[in-house]
Design a protein around this motif. Sequence first.
Motif, mmCIF file in Angstrom:
data_model
loop_
_atom_site.group_PDB
_atom_site.id
_atom_site.type_symbol
_atom_site.label_atom_id
_atom_site.label_comp_id
_atom_site.label_asym_id
_atom_site.label_seq_id
_atom_site.Cartn_x
_atom_site.Cartn_y
_atom_site.Cartn_z
ATOM 1 N N MET A 1 35.327 38.636 36.559
ATOM 2 C CA MET A 1 36.576 38.071 37.060
ATOM 3 C C MET A 1 36.233 36.903 37.978
ATOM 4 N N PRO A 2 36.655 35.686 37.619
ATOM 5 C CA PRO A 2 36.375 34.528 38.472
ATOM 6 C C PRO A 2 37.049 34.676 39.840
ATOM 7 N N SER A 3 36.427 34.103 40.865
ATOM 8 C CA SER A 3 37.030 34.152 42.199
ATOM 9 C C SER A 3 36.688 32.893 42.973
ATOM 10 N N THR A 4 37.471 32.656 44.016
ATOM 11 C CA THR A 4 37.253 31.529 44.913
ATOM 12 C C THR A 4 37.761 31.920 46.291
ATOM 13 N N SER A 31 48.656 37.875 34.488
ATOM 14 C CA SER A 31 47.239 38.220 34.632
ATOM 15 C C SER A 31 47.036 39.057 35.884
ATOM 16 N N ALA A 32 45.954 39.816 35.882
ATOM 17 C CA ALA A 32 45.596 40.584 37.075
ATOM 18 C C ALA A 32 45.012 39.627 38.112
ATOM 19 N N VAL A 33 45.543 39.695 39.340
ATOM 20 C CA VAL A 33 45.075 38.853 40.432
ATOM 21 C C VAL A 33 44.959 39.718 41.680
ATOM 22 N N PRO A 42 40.352 44.464 48.305
ATOM 23 C CA PRO A 42 41.278 43.612 47.549
ATOM 24 C C PRO A 42 42.624 44.306 47.342
ATOM 25 N N VAL A 43 43.687 43.515 47.358
ATOM 26 C CA VAL A 43 45.025 44.044 47.100
ATOM 27 C C VAL A 43 45.617 43.345 45.886
ATOM 28 N N ASP A 44 46.556 43.997 45.246
ATOM 29 C CA ASP A 44 47.254 43.455 44.081
ATOM 30 C C ASP A 44 48.146 42.296 44.520
ATOM 31 N N ALA A 45 47.842 41.095 44.036
ATOM 32 C CA ALA A 45 48.619 39.914 44.417
ATOM 33 C C ALA A 45 49.969 39.854 43.716
ATOM 34 N N VAL A 63 39.832 35.587 49.646
ATOM 35 C CA VAL A 63 39.170 35.552 48.340
ATOM 36 C C VAL A 63 40.225 35.853 47.280
ATOM 37 N N VAL A 64 40.407 34.915 46.369
ATOM 38 C CA VAL A 64 41.355 35.059 45.262
ATOM 39 C C VAL A 64 40.536 35.332 44.005
ATOM 40 N N SER A 65 40.862 36.417 43.293
ATOM 41 C CA SER A 65 40.195 36.754 42.035
ATOM 42 C C SER A 65 41.249 36.917 40.956
#
Length: 86
Positions: A1-4, A31-33, A42-45, A63-65
């Motif tokens: 899963m890409p992240s930034t 999409s799952a974010v 991490p929390v469900d965006a 951190v966004v994934s």
Amino acid sequence: MPSTTIAVGSAVGLHARPATIIAEAVAAAGSAVTLAVEGGEPVDAGSALMIMTLGAEKGTQVVVSADDQATLDEIAGLVGKDLDAE
């Protein structure tokens, strides 16, 4: 899963209005974010309530994934934008 990692741009952080805008964009993307602050889980965006539990203030590094790069770019852009200025 890409992240930034990106700094929160909203003047008062990820409170109700910015969290709702982000959650609606995640739902539309289909999409799952996830979002996370340093040292946090991490929390469900896709949930405005979960986004608000981060307690992320202006300038907080988040951190966004996401499942795909286009969604990652879109949501990271929203996190970094002052969504209260619109």
